[in-house]
Design a protein around this motif. Sequence first.
Motif, short mmCIF file in Angstrom:
data_model
loop_
_atom_site.label_atom_id
_atom_site.label_comp_id
_atom_site.label_asym_id
_atom_site.label_seq_id
_atom_site.Cartn_x
_atom_site.Cartn_y
_atom_site.Cartn_z
N THR A 1 0.36 4.99 19.52
CA THR A 1 -0.55 6.13 19.54
C THR A 1 -1.97 5.68 19.19
O THR A 1 -2.16 4.70 18.47
CB THR A 1 -0.12 7.24 18.57
OG1 THR A 1 -0.08 6.72 17.25
CG2 THR A 1 1.23 7.81 18.96
N CYS B 1 5.91 7.75 16.83
CA CYS B 1 5.87 7.17 18.17
C CYS B 1 4.99 5.92 18.22
O CYS B 1 3.90 5.91 17.64
CB CYS B 1 5.35 8.20 19.17
SG CYS B 1 6.29 9.75 19.14
N PHE C 1 3.60 12.62 16.39
CA PHE C 1 3.41 11.46 17.26
C PHE C 1 2.87 10.27 16.49
O PHE C 1 3.34 9.15 16.66
CB PHE C 1 2.49 11.80 18.44
CG PHE C 1 3.22 12.38 19.62
CD1 PHE C 1 3.44 11.63 20.76
CD2 PHE C 1 3.69 13.68 19.59
CE1 PHE C 1 4.11 12.15 21.86
CE2 PHE C 1 4.37 14.23 20.68
CZ PHE C 1 4.58 13.45 21.81
N CYS D 1 8.94 11.57 21.45
CA CYS D 1 8.01 10.56 21.96
C CYS D 1 8.18 10.52 23.48
O CYS D 1 9.22 10.16 23.98
CB CYS D 1 8.31 9.21 21.34
SG CYS D 1 8.15 9.21 19.54
#
Length: 71
Positions: free
Chosen positions: A53, A50, A46, A28
Motif C-alpha cells: 500500500t 495488505c 488496507f 486485500c
Amino acid sequence: MTIQPLRSQSTSTSISTSKSASAPTYSCDGRTYCSQMRSCDEATYFLRNCPGTKMDGDHDGIACEGQWCGR
C-alpha cells in the motif's frame, strides 16, 4: 394427535444477516492508493493488512491523513 408448528428459519437468517451487515468487511484486492478507498476504516485496514500500500507517506502509521484520516 396434535401437530406442532415449525419454527421459522427466516428469523434466524435475518438475525445473522443484520449482524454481518453492521460490520463492514474488507479484503486485500490490489488497491493501494488513498484515492481508491471509501473511508478511513477501509484505508486503515488496507494499510495494516495488505502488502504494497502507498497510504502512509510520512510513515506514522496513519493512513490517508490528507484525504480520509486527517487529524
